[in-house]
Design a protein around this motif. Sequence first.
Motif, PDB file in Angstrom:
ATOM      1  N   VAL A   1      -2.015   3.729 -10.032  1.00 45.50           N
ATOM      2  CA  VAL A   1      -2.395   2.277 -10.878  1.00 45.50           C
ATOM      3  C   VAL A   1      -4.126   2.124 -10.636  1.00 45.50           C
ATOM      4  CG1 VAL A   1      -2.720   0.121 -11.647  1.00 45.50           C
ATOM      5  CG2 VAL A   1      -0.404   0.788 -11.234  1.00 45.50           C
ATOM      6  N   GLU A   2      -4.713   2.450 -11.350  1.00 49.42           N
ATOM      7  CA  GLU A   2      -6.551   1.815 -11.642  1.00 49.42           C
ATOM      8  C   GLU A   2      -6.014   0.818 -11.504  1.00 49.42           C
ATOM      9  OE1 GLU A   2      -8.650   4.326 -13.947  1.00 49.42           O
ATOM     10  OE2 GLU A   2      -7.182   5.857 -13.908  1.00 49.42           O
ATOM     11  N   CYS A   3      -7.333  -0.344 -10.412  1.00 46.12           N
ATOM     12  CA  CYS A   3      -7.884  -1.242  -9.937  1.00 46.12           C
ATOM     13  C   CYS A   3      -8.983  -1.387  -9.690  1.00 46.12           C
ATOM     14  CB  CYS A   3      -6.811  -2.138  -8.505  1.00 46.12           C
ATOM     15  SG  CYS A   3      -4.427  -1.589  -8.733  1.00 46.12           S
TER      16      CYS A   3
ATOM     17  N   ARG B   1      -5.356  -6.489  -2.060  1.00 46.90           N
ATOM     18  CA  ARG B   1      -4.061  -5.586  -2.093  1.00 46.90           C
ATOM     19  C   ARG B   1      -2.864  -6.172  -3.077  1.00 46.90           C
ATOM     20  NH1 ARG B   1      -1.619   0.178   0.419  1.00 46.90           N
ATOM     21  NH2 ARG B   1       0.462  -0.272  -0.050  1.00 46.90           N
TER      22      ARG B   1
ATOM     23  N   ALA C   1      -3.027  -7.865  -6.266  1.00 45.14           N
ATOM     24  CA  ALA C   1      -2.923  -6.286  -6.514  1.00 45.14           C
ATOM     25  C   ALA C   1      -1.413  -6.308  -6.608  1.00 45.14           C
ATOM     26  CB  ALA C   1      -3.880  -4.976  -6.734  1.00 45.14           C
ATOM     27  N   GLU C   2      -0.791  -6.223  -5.808  1.00 41.90           N
ATOM     28  CA  GLU C   2       0.456  -5.525  -6.111  1.00 41.90           C
ATOM     29  C   GLU C   2       1.417  -7.009  -6.933  1.00 41.90           C
ATOM     30  OE1 GLU C   2       1.900  -4.907  -1.804  1.00 41.90           O
ATOM     31  OE2 GLU C   2       1.421  -2.936  -2.588  1.00 41.90           O
TER      32      GLU C   2
ATOM     33  N   LYS D   1      -0.271  -9.379  -8.978  1.00 37.82           N
ATOM     34  CA  LYS D   1      -0.413  -8.877 -10.187  1.00 37.82           C
ATOM     35  C   LYS D   1       0.607  -7.930 -11.023  1.00 37.82           C
ATOM     36  CE  LYS D   1      -4.292  -9.811 -13.680  1.00 37.82           C
ATOM     37  NZ  LYS D   1      -5.696  -9.637 -13.467  1.00 37.82           N
ATOM     38  N   LEU D   2       0.702  -6.843  -9.986  1.00 40.81           N
ATOM     39  CA  LEU D   2       1.089  -5.814 -11.340  1.00 40.81           C
ATOM     40  C   LEU D   2       2.886  -5.951 -11.451  1.00 40.81           C
ATOM     41  CD1 LEU D   2      -0.471  -2.610  -9.745  1.00 40.81           C
ATOM     42  CD2 LEU D   2      -0.301  -3.752 -11.909  1.00 40.81           C
TER      43      LEU D   2
ATOM     44  N   HIS E   1      -4.087  -0.346 -15.551  1.00 43.81           N
ATOM     45  CA  HIS E   1      -5.433  -0.206 -14.879  1.00 43.81           C
ATOM     46  C   HIS E   1      -4.851  -2.370 -14.553  1.00 43.81           C
ATOM     47  CE1 HIS E   1      -9.557  -0.307 -14.905  1.00 43.81           C
ATOM     48  NE2 HIS E   1      -9.771  -1.415 -15.240  1.00 43.81           N
ATOM     49  N   LEU E   2      -5.104  -2.447 -13.906  1.00 44.35           N
ATOM     50  CA  LEU E   2      -5.950  -3.707 -13.321  1.00 44.35           C
ATOM     51  C   LEU E   2      -6.704  -4.129 -13.172  1.00 44.35           C
ATOM     52  CD1 LEU E   2      -4.018  -5.798 -12.913  1.00 44.35           C
ATOM     53  CD2 LEU E   2      -3.755  -5.314 -10.076  1.00 44.35           C
ATOM     54  N   GLU E   3      -6.918  -5.298 -13.498  1.00 41.42           N
ATOM     55  CA  GLU E   3      -8.439  -5.992 -13.409  1.00 41.42           C
ATOM     56  C   GLU E   3      -8.470  -7.153 -12.160  1.00 41.42           C
ATOM     57  OE1 GLU E   3     -12.448  -5.496 -15.146  1.00 41.42           O
ATOM     58  OE2 GLU E   3     -12.231  -7.936 -15.208  1.00 41.42           O
ATOM     59  N   LEU E   4      -8.954  -8.041 -10.862  1.00 40.22           N
ATOM     60  CA  LEU E   4      -8.631  -8.392 -10.269  1.00 40.22           C
ATOM     61  C   LEU E   4     -10.082  -9.481 -10.627  1.00 40.22           C
ATOM     62  CD1 LEU E   4      -7.189  -7.463  -7.144  1.00 40.22           C
ATOM     63  CD2 LEU E   4      -6.068  -8.511  -8.955  1.00 40.22           C
TER      64      LEU E   4
END
Length: 80
Positions: free
Chosen positions: A19-21, A55, A58-59, A61-62, A69-72
Amino acid sequence: MLANRRGVAFGLVRQNNTVECVITIAALETHFWLELGASVSRILKTFRDGYGRIRAIAERKLLAHPAAHLELAPDDFAHP
């Protein structure tokens, strides 16, 4: 890797896919004490220093919202 001065890009492996973050510069400034107008090397150091927390967020949120694709952003690090 710096993503167009917008943030730092990184990948997370989930279910055999990457996953692109991206964590935004604004999130680093707001929650990781990055100074305004910081150099690329300072941005990357701040990212590395906070990577464990980044991380984890991000995990989490996923898990809640699977995506490729994820933007923080700053709101992702705010406590309820």
